[in-house]
Write an enzyme that holds these catalytic residues in place. Sequence first.
Site, mmCIF file in Angstrom:
data_model
loop_
_atom_site.group_PDB
_atom_site.id
_atom_site.type_symbol
_atom_site.label_atom_id
_atom_site.label_comp_id
_atom_site.label_asym_id
_atom_site.label_seq_id
_atom_site.Cartn_x
_atom_site.Cartn_y
_atom_site.Cartn_z
ATOM 1 N N LYS A 22 0.851 -1.206 0.000
ATOM 2 C CA LYS A 22 0.000 0.000 0.000
ATOM 3 C C LYS A 22 0.882 1.250 0.000
ATOM 4 O O LYS A 22 0.662 2.177 -0.785
ATOM 5 C CB LYS A 22 -0.878 0.000 1.243
ATOM 6 C CG LYS A 22 -1.508 1.362 1.579
ATOM 7 C CD LYS A 22 -2.399 1.314 2.787
ATOM 8 C CE LYS A 22 -1.729 1.621 4.072
ATOM 9 N NZ LYS A 22 -1.496 3.024 4.427
ATOM 10 N N ASN A 23 1.896 1.269 0.870
ATOM 11 C CA ASN A 23 2.674 2.495 1.067
ATOM 12 C C ASN A 23 3.726 2.746 -0.011
ATOM 13 O O ASN A 23 4.424 3.750 0.035
ATOM 14 C CB ASN A 23 3.299 2.501 2.467
ATOM 15 C CG ASN A 23 2.232 2.695 3.531
ATOM 16 O OD1 ASN A 23 1.068 2.986 3.223
ATOM 17 N ND2 ASN A 23 2.596 2.505 4.784
ATOM 18 N N CYS A 115 -5.060 12.471 12.232
ATOM 19 C CA CYS A 115 -5.814 11.217 12.222
ATOM 20 C C CYS A 115 -5.662 10.633 13.625
ATOM 21 O O CYS A 115 -5.040 11.217 14.506
ATOM 22 C CB CYS A 115 -5.291 10.278 11.146
ATOM 23 S SG CYS A 115 -3.675 9.639 11.534
ATOM 24 N N ARG A 120 0.118 14.673 12.413
ATOM 25 C CA ARG A 120 0.552 14.421 11.037
ATOM 26 C C ARG A 120 0.769 15.724 10.250
ATOM 27 O O ARG A 120 0.204 15.929 9.202
ATOM 28 C CB ARG A 120 -0.445 13.522 10.300
ATOM 29 C CG ARG A 120 -0.907 12.276 11.018
ATOM 30 C CD ARG A 120 0.096 11.179 11.140
ATOM 31 N NE ARG A 120 0.498 10.578 9.891
ATOM 32 C CZ ARG A 120 -0.097 9.547 9.311
ATOM 33 N NH1 ARG A 120 -1.188 9.052 9.844
ATOM 34 N NH2 ARG A 120 0.370 9.025 8.192
ATOM 35 N N ASP A 305 4.741 0.832 11.993
ATOM 36 C CA ASP A 305 3.559 0.149 11.432
ATOM 37 C C ASP A 305 3.459 -1.299 11.877
ATOM 38 O O ASP A 305 2.469 -1.960 11.579
ATOM 39 C CB ASP A 305 3.578 0.205 9.896
ATOM 40 C CG ASP A 305 3.347 1.611 9.392
ATOM 41 O OD1 ASP A 305 3.497 1.842 8.182
ATOM 42 O OD2 ASP A 305 3.037 2.489 10.216
ATOM 43 N N ARG A 397 -8.409 -0.487 4.622
ATOM 44 C CA ARG A 397 -7.525 0.490 3.982
ATOM 45 C C ARG A 397 -6.178 -0.133 3.648
ATOM 46 O O ARG A 397 -5.470 0.340 2.778
ATOM 47 C CB ARG A 397 -7.292 1.690 4.906
ATOM 48 C CG ARG A 397 -8.557 2.431 5.282
ATOM 49 C CD ARG A 397 -8.268 3.712 5.991
ATOM 50 N NE ARG A 397 -7.323 4.522 5.217
ATOM 51 C CZ ARG A 397 -6.969 5.750 5.605
ATOM 52 N NH1 ARG A 397 -7.415 6.255 6.717
ATOM 53 N NH2 ARG A 397 -6.135 6.457 4.873
HETATM 54 C C1 EPZ Z 1 4.113 7.079 6.159
HETATM 55 O O1 EPZ Z 1 3.349 8.127 6.750
HETATM 56 C C2 EPZ Z 1 3.186 5.869 6.111
HETATM 57 N N1 EPZ Z 1 2.020 6.173 5.283
HETATM 58 C C3 EPZ Z 1 2.740 5.497 7.521
HETATM 59 O O2 EPZ Z 1 1.976 4.294 7.416
HETATM 60 C C4 EPZ Z 1 3.984 5.200 8.358
HETATM 61 O O3 EPZ Z 1 3.580 4.909 9.681
HETATM 62 C C5 EPZ Z 1 4.900 6.424 8.348
HETATM 63 O O4 EPZ Z 1 5.256 6.755 6.971
HETATM 64 C C6 EPZ Z 1 6.198 6.171 9.110
HETATM 65 O O5 EPZ Z 1 6.854 5.064 8.590
HETATM 66 C C7 EPZ Z 1 2.144 6.095 3.926
HETATM 67 O O6 EPZ Z 1 3.199 5.782 3.400
HETATM 68 C C8 EPZ Z 1 0.916 6.390 3.121
HETATM 69 P P1 EPZ Z 1 6.179 10.564 8.210
HETATM 70 P P2 EPZ Z 1 3.929 9.650 6.720
HETATM 71 O O7 EPZ Z 1 6.038 11.776 7.385
HETATM 72 O O8 EPZ Z 1 4.640 9.866 5.456
HETATM 73 C C9 EPZ Z 1 6.277 13.867 11.600
HETATM 74 C C10 EPZ Z 1 0.183 2.866 7.820
HETATM 75 O O9 EPZ Z 1 -0.249 2.349 8.858
HETATM 76 N N2 EPZ Z 1 6.258 14.813 10.486
HETATM 77 O O10 EPZ Z 1 7.448 9.767 8.146
HETATM 78 O O11 EPZ Z 1 2.826 10.550 7.097
HETATM 79 C C11 EPZ Z 1 4.926 13.182 11.764
HETATM 80 O O12 EPZ Z 1 4.069 13.967 12.580
HETATM 81 C C12 EPZ Z 1 0.590 4.320 7.806
HETATM 82 O O13 EPZ Z 1 0.336 2.262 6.723
HETATM 83 C C13 EPZ Z 1 6.376 16.180 10.756
HETATM 84 O O14 EPZ Z 1 6.497 16.587 11.916
HETATM 85 O O15 EPZ Z 1 4.978 9.552 7.927
HETATM 86 C C14 EPZ Z 1 5.269 11.888 12.427
HETATM 87 O O16 EPZ Z 1 5.367 12.087 13.825
HETATM 88 C C15 EPZ Z 1 0.352 4.989 9.157
HETATM 89 N N3 EPZ Z 1 6.346 17.061 9.725
HETATM 90 C C16 EPZ Z 1 6.651 11.559 11.863
HETATM 91 O O17 EPZ Z 1 7.162 12.776 11.304
HETATM 92 C C17 EPZ Z 1 6.208 16.647 8.415
HETATM 93 O O18 EPZ Z 1 6.194 17.503 7.501
HETATM 94 C C18 EPZ Z 1 6.632 10.489 10.795
HETATM 95 O O19 EPZ Z 1 5.853 10.981 9.727
HETATM 96 C C19 EPZ Z 1 6.076 15.264 8.162
HETATM 97 C C20 EPZ Z 1 6.111 14.372 9.204
#
Ligand code: EPZ
Length: 418
Positions: A22-23, A115, A120, A305, A397
């Site tokens: 998915k990701n 969420c 996020r 995850d 999802r």
């Molecule tokens: C991706 O989310 C995945 N989703 C998530 O999977 C996964 O948990 C996550 O990466 C971490 O591995 C998809 O790929 C669609 P991040 P993403 O940006 O990109 C902070 C699942 O269950 N952050 O690495 O949103 C954020 O708040 C889902 O399949 C900022 O502060 O993750 C978080 O605490 C859930 N500012 C941390 O970084 C930003 O601009 C990780 O977020 C971006 C992120």
Amino acid sequence: MDKLIIEGGIPLQGSIQVSGAKNAALPILMACLLAEGPVHLSNVPRLADIDTSLKLLNILGCETTFEGNEATSDCVDLKPEAPYDLVKTMRASVLCLGPIMARLGEAKVALPGGCAIGARPVDLHLRGLERMGAKFEVTEGYIKGKCKGRLKGAHISLDFPTVGGTQNLLMAASLADGTTTLDNAAREPEVVDLANFLNTMGAKITGQGTSVITVEGVTSLKGCEYRIMPDRIEAGTYMVAAAITGGELEILDCPFQELDAVTYKLREMGVWLQEEEGYVLVRRANGLLANVDVTTLPHPGFPTDMQAQLMALMCFGKGAGIIEEKIFENRFMHVLELVRLGADVRLKGRTAMVHGVNKLMGAPVMASDLRASASLVLAGLAAEGTTTIERIYHLDRGYENIEEKLSGVGARIKRVSE
Ligand code: EPZ
């Protein structure tokens, strides 16, 4: 709303096929916006989030098809606006921002809300794009972006190795004028799959999978054919299913190398894993499980995850184990539901202390987010009696045909619509 009814206590036996990731599929579908010409994707999982992504591509001016696990997208008339009523259903929609800015020099994308698992924010996405010459204002719930001429290659240092931020910036940099260096980039395998897809379209990306990625901008990208990588989190979830039920599973098309931190912890707990040609064999080694400590970290650390799924297994482990959730601020929504099944888990901020118990007893529980739902399915498979899981739209999802796959290896699981 649908719910799942599970009769627990049956050791799972047989083979489970892992679907496309998915990701990886979500960012790759957004990257189709960059192509001048049709893209053909295979091994695309049939999931709610994929349907949402294809709907978004249609709104953005693409013609798409989705038959079986094959999807196509042809961006015939790219538009700059991603509406709120679609973005609010899937945060990953924000990954259309980089491609639209790169091709149109303007964008109006609804600000993704938070969420269940956290706020996020997307500040790192915007700051990186601003380094490339974009200007943003966030008003009335929308991110409005403008850029005079083409985005410019830049040196970007990310405060945090954000997966989505790295992906948005990779897509934008692919068509920027000049070279972009991304420092502290995310190293997740799904980022590598996106980079490999972009290179198949003609991008010039090197360093993917390391913390420093370099992108030499090109003037256009072409349509191509590409196969989505297998889903390592789905594979890890089924590894836990074998261990938690005391069964033995062959997991087909398992991206074993991408699961090092997970398989290390499972082995530490007493799970036996053997990599064979085209599949991985998983079973509980000598019947006993010992609890471990785990901290979720950016790849190659233990993936957030898989945190909820490992916690379900730890509910049966001997002794105590501590789970630290370092990625998201609210990713323990599964805990109180596991406690309803008889688990002994105590929370203190972003740390959970799990004491193994002899058994869990089936009960009605409620899913709150995608991986929490998976955790409840796993616990229900091992609990004595009947577990009913409500709000399983969360599960749909991220897990293709989960009840068929589990029934195929002996689970007594069925979906009922209320
Ligand atoms: C991706 O989310 C995945 N989703 C998530 O999977 C996964 O948990 C996550 O990466 C971490 O591995 C998809 O790929 C669609 P991040 P993403 O940006 O990109 C902070 C699942 O269950 N952050 O690495 O949103 C954020 O708040 C889902 O399949 C900022 O502060 O993750 C978080 O605490 C859930 N500012 C941390 O970084 C930003 O601009 C990780 O977020 C971006 C992120």
